[in-house]
Design an enzyme around this catalytic site. Structure first.
Site, PDB file in Angstrom:
ATOM      1  N   LYS A 194      53.226  -0.694   1.410  1.00  0.00           N
ATOM      2  CA  LYS A 194      51.964  -0.346   2.087  1.00  0.00           C
ATOM      3  C   LYS A 194      51.762   1.161   2.040  1.00  0.00           C
ATOM      4  O   LYS A 194      52.610   1.923   2.488  1.00  0.00           O
ATOM      5  CB  LYS A 194      51.955  -0.794   3.549  1.00  0.00           C
ATOM      6  CG  LYS A 194      50.552  -0.604   4.164  1.00  0.00           C
ATOM      7  CD  LYS A 194      50.509  -0.742   5.664  1.00  0.00           C
ATOM      8  CE  LYS A 194      50.781   0.535   6.404  1.00  0.00           C
ATOM      9  NZ  LYS A 194      49.805   1.614   6.147  1.00  0.00           N
ATOM     10  N   GLY A 247      57.797   8.541   7.377  1.00  0.00           N
ATOM     11  CA  GLY A 247      56.676   8.919   8.227  1.00  0.00           C
ATOM     12  C   GLY A 247      57.177   9.671   9.449  1.00  0.00           C
ATOM     13  O   GLY A 247      58.245  10.294   9.412  1.00  0.00           O
ATOM     14  N   THR A 249      58.634  10.587  13.200  1.00  0.00           N
ATOM     15  CA  THR A 249      59.767  10.131  14.013  1.00  0.00           C
ATOM     16  C   THR A 249      59.296   9.142  15.074  1.00  0.00           C
ATOM     17  O   THR A 249      59.947   8.141  15.354  1.00  0.00           O
ATOM     18  CB  THR A 249      60.463  11.350  14.643  1.00  0.00           C
ATOM     19  OG1 THR A 249      61.046  12.108  13.579  1.00  0.00           O
ATOM     20  CG2 THR A 249      61.565  10.939  15.610  1.00  0.00           C
ATOM     21  N   GLU A 250      58.122   9.412  15.629  1.00  0.00           N
ATOM     22  CA  GLU A 250      57.560   8.539  16.656  1.00  0.00           C
ATOM     23  C   GLU A 250      57.386   7.106  16.126  1.00  0.00           C
ATOM     24  O   GLU A 250      57.831   6.138  16.753  1.00  0.00           O
ATOM     25  CB  GLU A 250      56.198   9.143  17.020  1.00  0.00           C
ATOM     26  CG  GLU A 250      55.504   8.568  18.186  1.00  0.00           C
ATOM     27  CD  GLU A 250      54.062   9.112  18.211  1.00  0.00           C
ATOM     28  OE1 GLU A 250      53.772  10.113  17.508  1.00  0.00           O
ATOM     29  OE2 GLU A 250      53.243   8.523  18.910  1.00  0.00           O
ATOM     30  N   GLY A 252      58.791   5.905  13.450  1.00  0.00           N
ATOM     31  CA  GLY A 252      60.121   5.450  13.021  1.00  0.00           C
ATOM     32  C   GLY A 252      60.851   4.724  14.147  1.00  0.00           C
ATOM     33  O   GLY A 252      61.484   3.686  13.929  1.00  0.00           O
ATOM     34  N   GLU A 269      63.034   7.727   6.862  1.00  0.00           N
ATOM     35  CA  GLU A 269      62.972   9.142   6.467  1.00  0.00           C
ATOM     36  C   GLU A 269      61.854   9.746   7.298  1.00  0.00           C
ATOM     37  O   GLU A 269      60.687   9.450   7.083  1.00  0.00           O
ATOM     38  CB  GLU A 269      62.722   9.239   4.963  1.00  0.00           C
ATOM     39  CG  GLU A 269      63.116  10.575   4.386  1.00  0.00           C
ATOM     40  CD  GLU A 269      61.948  11.530   4.351  1.00  0.00           C
ATOM     41  OE1 GLU A 269      61.787  12.303   5.340  1.00  0.00           O
ATOM     42  OE2 GLU A 269      61.187  11.510   3.377  1.00  0.00           O
ATOM     43  N   CYS A 303      57.741  16.969   4.889  1.00  0.00           N
ATOM     44  CA  CYS A 303      58.709  16.721   5.971  1.00  0.00           C
ATOM     45  C   CYS A 303      59.824  17.765   5.965  1.00  0.00           C
ATOM     46  O   CYS A 303      60.422  18.033   7.001  1.00  0.00           O
ATOM     47  CB  CYS A 303      59.262  15.312   5.871  1.00  0.00           C
ATOM     48  SG  CYS A 303      59.802  14.888   4.227  1.00  0.00           S
ATOM     49  N   GLU A 400      57.080  19.467  15.275  1.00  0.00           N
ATOM     50  CA  GLU A 400      56.665  19.448  13.876  1.00  0.00           C
ATOM     51  C   GLU A 400      55.144  19.567  13.812  1.00  0.00           C
ATOM     52  O   GLU A 400      54.425  18.746  14.379  1.00  0.00           O
ATOM     53  CB  GLU A 400      57.106  18.136  13.220  1.00  0.00           C
ATOM     54  CG  GLU A 400      56.751  18.078  11.753  1.00  0.00           C
ATOM     55  CD  GLU A 400      57.244  16.817  11.059  1.00  0.00           C
ATOM     56  OE1 GLU A 400      57.125  15.728  11.632  1.00  0.00           O
ATOM     57  OE2 GLU A 400      57.749  16.945   9.926  1.00  0.00           O
TER      58      GLU A 400
HETATM   59  P1  ADP Z   1      51.709  10.557  10.062  1.00  0.00           P
HETATM   60  O1  ADP Z   1      51.912  10.889  11.514  1.00  0.00           O
HETATM   61  O2  ADP Z   1      52.315  11.521   9.140  1.00  0.00           O
HETATM   62  O3  ADP Z   1      50.323  10.125   9.714  1.00  0.00           O
HETATM   63  P2  ADP Z   1      52.757   7.963  10.475  1.00  0.00           P
HETATM   64  O4  ADP Z   1      54.189   7.856  10.831  1.00  0.00           O
HETATM   65  O5  ADP Z   1      51.745   7.722  11.526  1.00  0.00           O
HETATM   66  O6  ADP Z   1      52.605   9.337   9.778  1.00  0.00           O
HETATM   67  O7  ADP Z   1      52.411   7.000   9.271  1.00  0.00           O
HETATM   68  C1  ADP Z   1      53.204   6.808   8.157  1.00  0.00           C
HETATM   69  C2  ADP Z   1      53.015   5.385   7.673  1.00  0.00           C
HETATM   70  O8  ADP Z   1      53.385   4.487   8.702  1.00  0.00           O
HETATM   71  C3  ADP Z   1      51.582   5.023   7.308  1.00  0.00           C
HETATM   72  O9  ADP Z   1      51.621   4.155   6.185  1.00  0.00           O
HETATM   73  C4  ADP Z   1      51.100   4.291   8.536  1.00  0.00           C
HETATM   74  O10 ADP Z   1      50.055   3.376   8.268  1.00  0.00           O
HETATM   75  C5  ADP Z   1      52.360   3.554   8.950  1.00  0.00           C
HETATM   76  N1  ADP Z   1      52.402   3.165  10.363  1.00  0.00           N
HETATM   77  C6  ADP Z   1      51.862   3.795  11.437  1.00  0.00           C
HETATM   78  N2  ADP Z   1      52.101   3.105  12.560  1.00  0.00           N
HETATM   79  C7  ADP Z   1      52.817   2.002  12.225  1.00  0.00           C
HETATM   80  C8  ADP Z   1      53.366   0.885  12.944  1.00  0.00           C
HETATM   81  N3  ADP Z   1      53.221   0.751  14.258  1.00  0.00           N
HETATM   82  N4  ADP Z   1      54.048  -0.045  12.242  1.00  0.00           N
HETATM   83  C9  ADP Z   1      54.208   0.066  10.916  1.00  0.00           C
HETATM   84  N5  ADP Z   1      53.716   1.072  10.191  1.00  0.00           N
HETATM   85  C10 ADP Z   1      53.024   2.037  10.818  1.00  0.00           C
END
Ligand code: ADP
Length: 500
Positions: A194, A247, A249-250, A252, A269, A303, A400
Site C-alpha cells: 500500500k 512511516g 513512530t506514532e 508504528g 522503520e 527519516c 521530528e
Molecule cells: P507520515 O506521518 O509521514 O505521513 P504515516 O506514518 O502517517 O506517515 O504514514 C505512513 C504510511 O502509513 C502511509 O501509507 C499511511 O497511509 C499508513 N498509515 C497511516 N495510518 C495507518 C494505520 N492506522 N494503519 C495502517 N497504516 C497506516
C-alpha cells in the site's frame, strides 16, 4: 520564485495520466476499487489535482489477499529461484528504460527535484532490485551435523513467510517500494503493497512494469488508499503473515498493536531526530556540504535527516555562517524545474505541520539565521531554515519536524567527547547519526557510542542495497537491505529424518 526550465513531460507520463482515475493493481490486472470511490493526488508545487486514483478499502485488501494466496500456493511456488532472480532483473531493466518517466512522476506527485529523482531515487531503486535478484539463488538452509551418530539427518530450510503486507510512506515512493519488494520477492513471498495516500502514482506506474516483466498474476498487488482504512485492513487481516511498515513512530506503535490479532511478524522503520556532530578537526570542505545535504535533501523529509547539528564551539560561528550563506542561496521551485534545489513539501498538511514548528521555534526563543517563515505561494514551500539559540529541551530540538529545518547546537568538550555523545543519545529515536572528524580514533569511538542503526563518518545519507538499514530504540526494528532483510521474509524450518 522564478519558474524557469520546466522539463517537458515525458509522453509516457502524459499517457499514464490520461484516461480517468488510476486503477489498483490486483491479481495481475488494473481494477477499480470495489466501492468505486476515488481520491485526488495533488501536485504540491501548485496545489492542483494531478489525477484521481481509485481508493482501496477492506474489500479490496480481501481481493488482493485472495490473489496473493492463489499465487503463493500456485504459480509462484513453481517458479525456480533463478527464474525469480531473472524476473527481478528484468524489472530493473524495464525501470532503466522508463527512468525518465518514473523520475518525472515521482517529482510531480511528491514535489522533489526531478534532478534528484533521476540521479538518486530511481537509480537506487533499480540497483536494489538487481541486488536482490542475485540473492534469489543464494537462499539456503543448513545441514546440522550435531545429529550425526544418532542416525538422524537434520537440516533447515529457509521458507518464505507467505502473503506479506507492506505499507510505505510518501517521501521516497519508488525507492521504498523497491526496499519492500526486493527482498520479499527474492525469497518467494507474495505481496500486497500500500502506497501513501499523498503519493500513489509512481508505484502504479511501476505496477505496469511488474506486469510487463512477467511476474505471475497476484505475486505483487499494489493498492492506493488511506491508513485507517486500507492500511488497517492489511495490518489486521488474518491471512497476511507479516507486515513491514515505514512511516511515523506514532503509526508504528498502532501497527504493532493491531498486528497482534494473528501475531503477524512486524518490522518497523520509523522516525528519527538524528544527531550530526562536527568536531573542530573536521575537513570543512566536506562537512559543510555534508551537513547541508544531510538536512535539506528531499526538503528534509527524510527519516535519517541530520536535524540536530552539534558543532564544537570553536568552529560553531563559522560553520553556522557558512551553512547559512549556502542555504540562503538554495533555489526553491517546482520539482519539475531542472534548476530547483528545494521543492515544495509533499502536502498542505505537512506544510502546516512544518510551519507550526517554525513558529514554535521562534516562540521558544530560537533564532533563524536563514529561512524561518513559510512562503506565500499556492504550493507548499518552506525555505531551508537554520535555528540558533536553541537548547536541547526545546520542541524543535526534540521532535521530528520532517522538513528543511535544522537546529545548530554548540558543544564544548573535546578531549572527553562524553558530553556530546550523551546529548546526541538523549532522544527516544535512534535511526542514524553523523560524525565529522579527521581523527580516526575519535571517529570510531564516537561511532561505537552512538545509539543509532546507521552511523556515517565524514559522509551523510550514504546508502547501498548491500548495507543493512534500520533503527535503534523508537526508530523501529528489523533491518532492511543487505542480507539482513532476507531474515524478515523467510522462516526457518528444521527437518528431522530418522535413518533407522
Ligand atoms: P507520515 O506521518 O509521514 O505521513 P504515516 O506514518 O502517517 O506517515 O504514514 C505512513 C504510511 O502509513 C502511509 O501509507 C499511511 O497511509 C499508513 N498509515 C497511516 N495510518 C495507518 C494505520 N492506522 N494503519 C495502517 N497504516 C497506516
Amino acid at each position: 520564485m522564478v519558474e524557469a526550465q520546466l522539463v517537458g513531460l515525458d509522453p509516457r507520463v502524459e499517457a499514464f495520466l490520461q484516461g480517468g482515475p488510476k486503477k489498483l493493481f490486483i491479481g495481475g490486472d488494473f481494477v477499480e476499487s470495489v466501492s468505486g470511490k476515488t481520491f485526488d493526488s495533488v501536485n504540491p508545487a501548485n496545489a492542483e489535482v494531478i489525477t484521481a486514483v481509485y481508493e482501496a478499502d477492506k474489500e479490496d485488501v480481501d481481493r488482493a489477499v485472495e490473489a496473493a494466496e492463489r499465487a503463493f500456493y500456485g504459480d509462484w511456488a513453481k517458479v525456480t529461484p533463478s527464474e525469480r532472480g531473472r524476473l527481478l532483473w528484468k524489472l530493473a531493466d524495464l525501470m532503466d528504460d522508463h527512468l525518465e518517466a518514473l523520475a518525472q512522476l515521482e517529482s510531480l506527485d511528491n514535489g522533489k527535484p526531478v534532478a534528484h529523482a533521476r540521479a538518486v531515487d530511481i537509480p537506487l531503486a533499480i540497483d536494489h532490485f538487481r541486488y536482490y535478484a542475485g540473492w534469489a539463488t543464494k537462499i539456503s538452509g543448513e545441514l546440522i551435523d550435531s545429529s550425526a551418530g544418532r542416525s538422524m539427518l537434520t537440516y533447515t530450510r529457509r521458507e518464505p513467510v507467505g502473503v506479506v503486507g507492506q505499507i510505505i510512506p510518501w517521501n521516497f515512493p519508488i525507492l521504498m517500494s523497491a526496499w519492500k519488494l526486493g527482498a520479499a520477492l527474492a525469497t518467494g513471498n507474495a505481496v500486497i503493497l500500500k502506497t501513501a495516500e499523498q503519493t500513489p502514482l509512481s508505484a502504479l506506474y511501476l505496477a505496469g512494469l511488474i506486469q510487463q516483466a512477467g511476474f505471475p498474476d497476484g505475486v505483487v498487488n499494489i493498492i492506493s488508499g488511506f491508513g485507517p482504512t486500507a492500511g488497517a485492513a492489511i495490518v489486521t487481516h488474518p491471512r497476511i503473515r507479516k507486515v513491514a511498515f515505514t512511516g511515523s513512530t506514532e503509526v508504528g506503535k498502532l501497527i504493532m498493536q493491531q498486528a497482534s490479532g494473528n501475531l503477524k511478524r512486524v518490522s518497523l522503520e520509523l522516525g528519527g531526530k538524528s544527531p550530526n556532530i562536527i568536531f573542530p578537526d573536521a575537513d570543512f570542505s566536506k562537512a559543510i556540504p555534508g551537513a547541508l545535504m544531510g538536512i535539506f535533501f528531499n526538503q528534509g523529509q527524510v527519516c535519517t535527516a541530520g536535524s540536530r547539528l552539534f558543532v564544537h564551539k570553536k568552529v560553531y560561528d563559522n560553520v553556522v555562517a557558512d551553512m547559512t550563506s549556502h542555504a540562503a542561496k538554495m533555489k526553491l521551485g517546482p520539482g519539475l524545474d531542472e534548476s530547483t534545489d528545494i521543492g515544495p513539501l509533499v502536502s498542505a498538511e505537512q506544510f502546516s505541520r512544518v510551519s507550526g514548528y517554525l513558529h514554535k521555534g521562534v516562540e521558544e526563543g530560537a533564532t533563524p539565521t536563514t529561512g524561518g517563515r513559510p512562503l506565500e505561494h499556492p504550493g507548499y514551500f518552506v525555505p531551508p531554515t537554520i535555528f540558533t539559540d536553541v537548547s536541547d529541551q526545546m520542541t524543535i530540538a526534540r521532535e521530528e519536524i520532517f522538513g528543511p529545518v535544522v537546529v545548530a547546537l554548540p558543544f564544548d568538550d573535546e578531549a572527553q567527547i562524553a558530553d556530546v555523545i550523551r546529548r546526541a543519545n538523549n532522544t527516544e529515536y535512534g535511526l542514524a547519526a553523523g560524525v565529522w572528524t579527521t581523527d580516526v580514533r575519535k571517529a570510531h569511538k564516537v561511532a561505537h557510542a552512538l545509539e543509532a542503526g546507521t552511523v556515517w563518518v565524514n559522509c551523510y545519507n550514504a546508502l547501498d542495497a548491500s548495507v543493512p538499514f534500520g533503527g535503534y530504540k523508537q526508530s523501529g526494528f528489523g533491518r532492511e537491505m543487505g542480507s539482513a532483510a532476507l531474515e524478515l521474509y523467510t522462516q526457518v524450518k528444521a527437518v528431522w529424518v530418522n535413518l533407522d
